[in-house]
Design an enzyme around this catalytic site. Structure first.
Site, PDB file in Angstrom:
ATOM      1  N   HIS A   1      10.036  -4.002   4.222  1.00 50.56           N
ATOM      2  CA  HIS A   1      10.483  -2.599   4.193  1.00 50.56           C
ATOM      3  C   HIS A   1      10.757  -2.087   5.589  1.00 50.56           C
ATOM      4  O   HIS A   1      10.181  -2.556   6.561  1.00 50.56           O
ATOM      5  CB  HIS A   1       9.529  -1.677   3.441  1.00 50.56           C
ATOM      6  CG  HIS A   1       8.121  -1.488   3.987  1.00 50.56           C
ATOM      7  ND1 HIS A   1       7.243  -2.527   4.209  1.00 50.56           N
ATOM      8  CD2 HIS A   1       7.441  -0.360   4.320  1.00 50.56           C
ATOM      9  CE1 HIS A   1       6.079  -2.045   4.634  1.00 50.56           C
ATOM     10  NE2 HIS A   1       6.174  -0.724   4.730  1.00 50.56           N
TER      11      HIS A   1
ATOM     12  N   HIS B   1      -2.237   4.634   9.592  1.00 52.26           N
ATOM     13  CA  HIS B   1      -0.898   5.120   9.923  1.00 52.26           C
ATOM     14  C   HIS B   1      -1.032   6.408  10.743  1.00 52.26           C
ATOM     15  O   HIS B   1      -0.634   7.489  10.296  1.00 52.26           O
ATOM     16  CB  HIS B   1      -0.076   5.379   8.659  1.00 52.26           C
ATOM     17  CG  HIS B   1       0.113   4.161   7.794  1.00 52.26           C
ATOM     18  ND1 HIS B   1      -0.891   3.623   7.016  1.00 52.26           N
ATOM     19  CD2 HIS B   1       1.203   3.379   7.586  1.00 52.26           C
ATOM     20  CE1 HIS B   1      -0.429   2.569   6.364  1.00 52.26           C
ATOM     21  NE2 HIS B   1       0.832   2.393   6.693  1.00 52.26           N
TER      22      HIS B   1
ATOM     23  N   HIS C   1       0.812  -1.224   0.000  1.00 50.61           N
ATOM     24  CA  HIS C   1       0.000   0.000   0.000  1.00 50.61           C
ATOM     25  C   HIS C   1       0.843   1.271   0.000  1.00 50.61           C
ATOM     26  O   HIS C   1       0.405   2.316   0.488  1.00 50.61           O
ATOM     27  CB  HIS C   1      -0.972  -0.017   1.187  1.00 50.61           C
ATOM     28  CG  HIS C   1      -0.280   0.016   2.535  1.00 50.61           C
ATOM     29  ND1 HIS C   1      -0.797  -0.617   3.634  1.00 50.61           N
ATOM     30  CD2 HIS C   1       0.864   0.620   2.957  1.00 50.61           C
ATOM     31  CE1 HIS C   1       0.012  -0.402   4.670  1.00 50.61           C
ATOM     32  NE2 HIS C   1       1.022   0.345   4.273  1.00 50.61           N
TER      33      HIS C   1
ATOM     34  N   GLU D   1       3.730  -5.425   8.727  1.00 54.09           N
ATOM     35  CA  GLU D   1       2.430  -5.224   8.055  1.00 54.09           C
ATOM     36  C   GLU D   1       1.925  -6.530   7.420  1.00 54.09           C
ATOM     37  O   GLU D   1       0.726  -6.688   7.187  1.00 54.09           O
ATOM     38  CB  GLU D   1       2.544  -4.141   6.976  1.00 54.09           C
ATOM     39  CG  GLU D   1       2.694  -2.738   7.552  1.00 54.09           C
ATOM     40  CD  GLU D   1       2.780  -1.652   6.478  1.00 54.09           C
ATOM     41  OE1 GLU D   1       2.670  -0.483   6.846  1.00 54.09           O
ATOM     42  OE2 GLU D   1       2.961  -1.960   5.283  1.00 54.09           O
TER      43      GLU D   1
HETATM   44  C1  DHB Z   1       6.264   3.498   2.738  1.00 55.46           C
HETATM   45  C2  DHB Z   1       5.605   2.281   2.822  1.00 55.46           C
HETATM   46  C3  DHB Z   1       4.543   2.117   3.696  1.00 55.46           C
HETATM   47  O1  DHB Z   1       3.882   0.929   3.870  1.00 55.46           O
HETATM   48  C4  DHB Z   1       4.097   3.174   4.453  1.00 55.46           C
HETATM   49  O2  DHB Z   1       3.017   3.004   5.209  1.00 55.46           O
HETATM   50  C5  DHB Z   1       4.758   4.400   4.389  1.00 55.46           C
HETATM   51  C6  DHB Z   1       5.840   4.563   3.513  1.00 55.46           C
HETATM   52  C7  DHB Z   1       7.398   3.696   1.787  1.00 55.46           C
HETATM   53  O3  DHB Z   1       7.808   2.749   1.119  1.00 55.46           O
HETATM   54  O4  DHB Z   1       7.883   4.812   1.673  1.00 55.46           O
HETATM   55 FE    FE Z   2       2.382   1.134   5.627  1.00 56.24          FE
END
Ligand code: DHB
Ligand code: FE
Length: 306
Positions: free
Chosen positions: A193, A59, A12, A240
């Site tokens: 990530h 978030h 997302h 996540e």
């Molecule tokens: C990013 C990815 C995410 O899932 C998020 O909530 C905020 C930022 C990113 O890759 O920058």
């Molecule tokens: Fe996220």
């Protein structure tokens, strides 16, 4: 009777939303990402679900850091896009399905899952980006969406096993809703990530691909994976991925993988996507023992006759 016909997972990444809103989808960097969802959009347009249940995370947009429900079910009639710092995204208001949502709340809570009932809520990129990826950018979203927000922003998030079991409770709830509805369930977020700290930028494709395999073939083992392994292998925000397990828990043990896409990176994140068809009948088992006995009996008979 309502039934879950498929589960879909997708990252997302907020920058995907920004690329859409700023008309950058044809730029090579973004085209690589969006092209992976072309088939999925066609599949969605053909499948025409009556309702989507979207497992996502907020978030700190709707709930702030003052109040963080572990599982929050959106029972409202609509959910406007949240202002995440640049004004609300120019996407349609998400229309809910209060009747099915209240039924899920009743069924799941009486089943032992103490969901938080949310009657007013704005939704952020965690929900609106997957809707764009699966539906494109229509004037109105083509079907009602029930948002279910999972805490993955402040320790401790729910375990993968708890998420998987919540999926099973959602399945029981949907199966017992009397109206004839085709339901598709989304598990969003991930894949590997990490946004900040010394390991910012971490991506682990080997882990991600194994996770995708596990989603199709061995979800029960995935559900047993402890938080520390998500942290170590997929980075802090890789947690996540537990939301994908809610989706997977709502499907049969055996599913058919219709489509998969993986690309690295979009912003800081590995983008993963899978479509799993539910309700696939397993091939009827051959009564192996019986037929062997019968065959050998038939052979004996033939030998006697000879
Ligand atoms: C990013 C990815 C995410 O899932 C998020 O909530 C905020 C930022 C990113 O890759 O920058
Ligand atoms: Fe996220």
């Amino acid at each position: 009777m309502a039934r879950i016909i498929a589960g879909i997972s997708s990252s997302h990444v907020p920058a995907i939303g920004a690329a859409i809103d700023n008309k950058q989808t044809e730029e090579p960097y973004w085209k690589r990402v969006f092209s992976g969802f072309e088939k999925s959009k066609r599949w969605m347009a053909e499948t025409k679900p009556d309702v989507v249940i979207a497992i996502y995370n907020d978030h700190a947009s709707a709930f702030s850091v003052e109040l963080i429900p572990t599982f929050a079910l959106g029972c409202a009639a609509e959910f406007p896009p949240a202002d995440e710092g640049w004004g609300p995204r120019p996407v349609p208001v998400v229309k809910g399905h209060p009747a099915l949502a209240s039924h899920i709340a009743t069924s799941a809570i009486l089943d032992g899952f103490d969901l938080t009932i949310v009657n007013k809520m704005e939704v952020d990129h965690g929900l609106t980006v997957p809707l764009n990826l699966m539906f494109g950018s229509p004037k109105e979203w083509p079907c009602p969406v029930i948002p279910l927000a999972v805490n993955v922003v402040q320790y401790p998030p729910p375990t993968g096993q708890r998420c998987f079991d919540l999926g099973k409770a959602i399945r029981r709830a949907v199966d017992s809703f009397p109206e004839d509805l085709k339901v598709v369930i989304f598990g969003t977020g991930g894949m590997s990530h990490q946004i900040s700290g010394p390991r910012a930028g971490l991506i682990n494709s080997k882990f991600d691909k194994a996770f995708l395999d596990g989603m199709t073939k061995n979800p029960k083992a995935l559900a047993r994976m402890p938080h520390i392994e998500y942290m170590r292998e997929a980075g802090a925000e890789g947690i996540e991925l537990v939301m994908w397990l809610v989706m997977r828990g709502a499907l049969d043990d055996k599913v058919k993988e219709l489509y998969r896409f993986y690309t690295v990176p979009a912003s800081n994140t590995a983008v993963g996507h899978i479509i799993l068809q539910n309700g696939v009948k397993s091939a009827p088992r051959k009564p192996a023992g019986k037929s062997v006995v019968k065959k050998s009996a038939a052979k004996k008979k033939a030998r006697k006759a000879a």
